[in-house]
Design a protein around this motif. Structure first.
Motif: not given
Length: 139
Positions: A25-54
Protein backbone atom coordinates in the motif's frame (compact mmCIF):
# COMPACT_ATOMS: atom_id res chain seq x y z
CA UNK A 1 13.89 5.95 20.48
CA UNK A 2 12.24 5.06 17.17
CA UNK A 3 8.51 5.15 16.66
CA UNK A 4 6.85 1.77 16.43
CA UNK A 5 5.51 0.48 13.09
CA UNK A 6 3.19 -2.43 13.91
CA UNK A 7 2.91 -5.25 13.38
CA UNK A 8 6.04 -6.01 15.35
CA UNK A 9 8.28 -9.06 15.30
CA UNK A 10 8.26 -11.90 16.01
CA UNK A 11 5.89 -12.38 13.08
CA UNK A 12 3.10 -14.88 12.73
CA UNK A 13 1.62 -15.72 9.34
CA UNK A 14 -1.15 -13.19 9.97
CA UNK A 15 1.16 -10.35 11.04
CA UNK A 16 3.64 -11.09 8.25
CA UNK A 17 0.79 -10.83 5.72
CA UNK A 18 -0.26 -7.54 7.30
CA UNK A 19 3.29 -6.19 7.05
CA UNK A 20 3.50 -7.16 3.37
CA UNK A 21 0.15 -5.49 2.62
CA UNK A 22 1.20 -2.31 4.43
CA UNK A 23 4.39 -2.21 2.35
CA UNK A 24 2.46 -2.75 -0.90
CA UNK A 25 0.00 0.00 0.00
CA UNK A 26 2.76 2.46 0.90
CA UNK A 27 4.82 1.82 -2.25
CA UNK A 28 1.72 2.25 -4.42
CA UNK A 29 1.35 5.82 -3.12
CA UNK A 30 4.66 6.61 -4.88
CA UNK A 31 5.43 8.96 -1.98
CA UNK A 32 9.14 8.55 -1.13
CA UNK A 33 8.82 10.34 2.23
CA UNK A 34 5.95 8.08 3.35
CA UNK A 35 7.68 4.91 2.18
CA UNK A 36 10.95 5.85 3.91
CA UNK A 37 9.24 6.08 7.31
CA UNK A 38 8.95 2.28 7.36
CA UNK A 39 12.76 1.96 7.47
CA UNK A 40 15.28 2.58 10.24
CA UNK A 41 17.32 5.78 10.03
CA UNK A 42 20.35 3.68 9.03
CA UNK A 43 18.49 1.07 6.96
CA UNK A 44 20.65 -0.94 4.58
CA UNK A 45 19.39 -1.66 1.06
CA UNK A 46 20.50 -3.55 -1.98
CA UNK A 47 18.26 -2.83 -4.94
CA UNK A 48 19.62 -4.58 -8.04
CA UNK A 49 23.17 -3.20 -8.24
CA UNK A 50 22.51 -0.14 -6.05
CA UNK A 51 23.52 -0.10 -2.40
CA UNK A 52 21.91 2.45 -0.07
CA UNK A 53 22.15 3.35 3.58
CA UNK A 54 19.66 5.46 5.49
CA UNK A 55 16.42 7.24 4.86
CA UNK A 56 17.90 10.18 2.96
CA UNK A 57 19.41 7.86 0.35
CA UNK A 58 16.16 5.85 0.21
CA UNK A 59 14.11 9.02 -0.43
CA UNK A 60 16.51 10.18 -3.16
CA UNK A 61 16.47 6.74 -4.80
CA UNK A 62 12.67 6.45 -4.75
CA UNK A 63 12.20 10.03 -5.98
CA UNK A 64 14.37 9.27 -9.00
CA UNK A 65 12.74 5.86 -9.51
CA UNK A 66 9.22 7.24 -9.67
CA UNK A 67 10.30 10.13 -11.87
CA UNK A 68 11.35 7.53 -14.48
CA UNK A 69 8.86 4.73 -13.76
CA UNK A 70 5.51 6.31 -14.60
CA UNK A 71 2.17 4.69 -13.81
CA UNK A 72 3.96 2.45 -11.31
CA UNK A 73 1.76 -0.23 -9.77
CA UNK A 74 3.03 -2.97 -7.45
CA UNK A 75 1.83 -6.29 -6.01
CA UNK A 76 3.62 -8.09 -3.19
CA UNK A 77 3.06 -11.62 -1.93
CA UNK A 78 4.28 -13.19 1.31
CA UNK A 79 6.75 -15.96 0.56
CA UNK A 80 8.13 -16.89 4.00
CA UNK A 81 8.64 -15.47 7.49
CA UNK A 82 10.39 -16.25 10.74
CA UNK A 83 11.07 -14.17 13.83
CA UNK A 84 12.11 -10.72 12.58
CA UNK A 85 12.42 -11.63 8.87
CA UNK A 86 10.03 -11.72 5.93
CA UNK A 87 10.60 -12.81 2.33
CA UNK A 88 8.31 -11.60 -0.44
CA UNK A 89 7.89 -12.04 -4.17
CA UNK A 90 6.65 -9.10 -6.14
CA UNK A 91 5.85 -7.78 -9.56
CA UNK A 92 5.26 -4.25 -10.70
CA UNK A 93 4.50 -2.52 -13.95
CA UNK A 94 5.33 0.94 -15.22
CA UNK A 95 5.89 2.86 -18.41
CA UNK A 96 8.65 5.22 -19.45
CA UNK A 97 8.31 8.71 -20.92
CA UNK A 98 8.12 7.17 -24.42
CA UNK A 99 5.07 5.10 -23.38
CA UNK A 100 6.87 1.73 -23.37
CA UNK A 101 5.60 -0.67 -20.71
CA UNK A 102 7.66 -2.92 -18.47
CA UNK A 103 7.03 -5.54 -15.82
CA UNK A 104 9.59 -6.17 -13.10
CA UNK A 105 9.66 -9.39 -11.08
CA UNK A 106 11.66 -10.14 -8.02
CA UNK A 107 12.20 -11.23 -4.47
CA UNK A 108 12.95 -9.22 -1.38
CA UNK A 109 14.41 -10.27 1.94
CA UNK A 110 13.49 -8.02 4.84
CA UNK A 111 14.84 -7.80 8.40
CA UNK A 112 13.12 -5.72 11.09
CA UNK A 113 14.13 -4.16 14.37
CA UNK A 114 12.09 -4.62 17.56
CA UNK A 115 10.01 -1.51 16.70
CA UNK A 116 8.84 -3.00 13.39
CA UNK A 117 11.07 -0.77 11.24
CA UNK A 118 12.87 -2.45 8.37
CA UNK A 119 16.62 -2.37 8.97
CA UNK A 120 17.63 -4.42 5.91
CA UNK A 121 16.07 -4.80 2.47
CA UNK A 122 17.72 -6.88 -0.23
CA UNK A 123 15.93 -6.92 -3.60
CA UNK A 124 16.70 -9.01 -6.67
CA UNK A 125 14.79 -7.76 -9.71
CA UNK A 126 14.38 -8.76 -13.37
CA UNK A 127 12.72 -6.62 -16.03
CA UNK A 128 10.60 -7.58 -19.01
CA UNK A 129 9.35 -5.29 -21.77
CA UNK A 130 5.60 -5.77 -22.30
CA UNK A 131 2.85 -4.20 -24.38
CA UNK A 132 0.06 -2.18 -22.83
CA UNK A 133 -2.28 -5.09 -23.64
CA UNK A 134 -0.14 -7.47 -21.58
CA UNK A 135 -0.52 -5.46 -18.37
CA UNK A 136 -1.99 -7.43 -15.48
CA UNK A 137 -1.16 -5.55 -12.29
CA UNK A 138 -4.33 -3.77 -11.14
CA UNK A 139 -4.41 -0.05 -11.82
Amino acid sequence: MSAQRPPLPPFTEETARQKVQLAEDAWNTRDPQRVALAYTEDSEWRNRDVFLRGRDEIVAFLTDKWRRELGYRLRKELWAWTGDRIAVRFEYEYHDTAGRWFRAYGNENWEFDANGLMRKRYASINDLAITADERRVAR
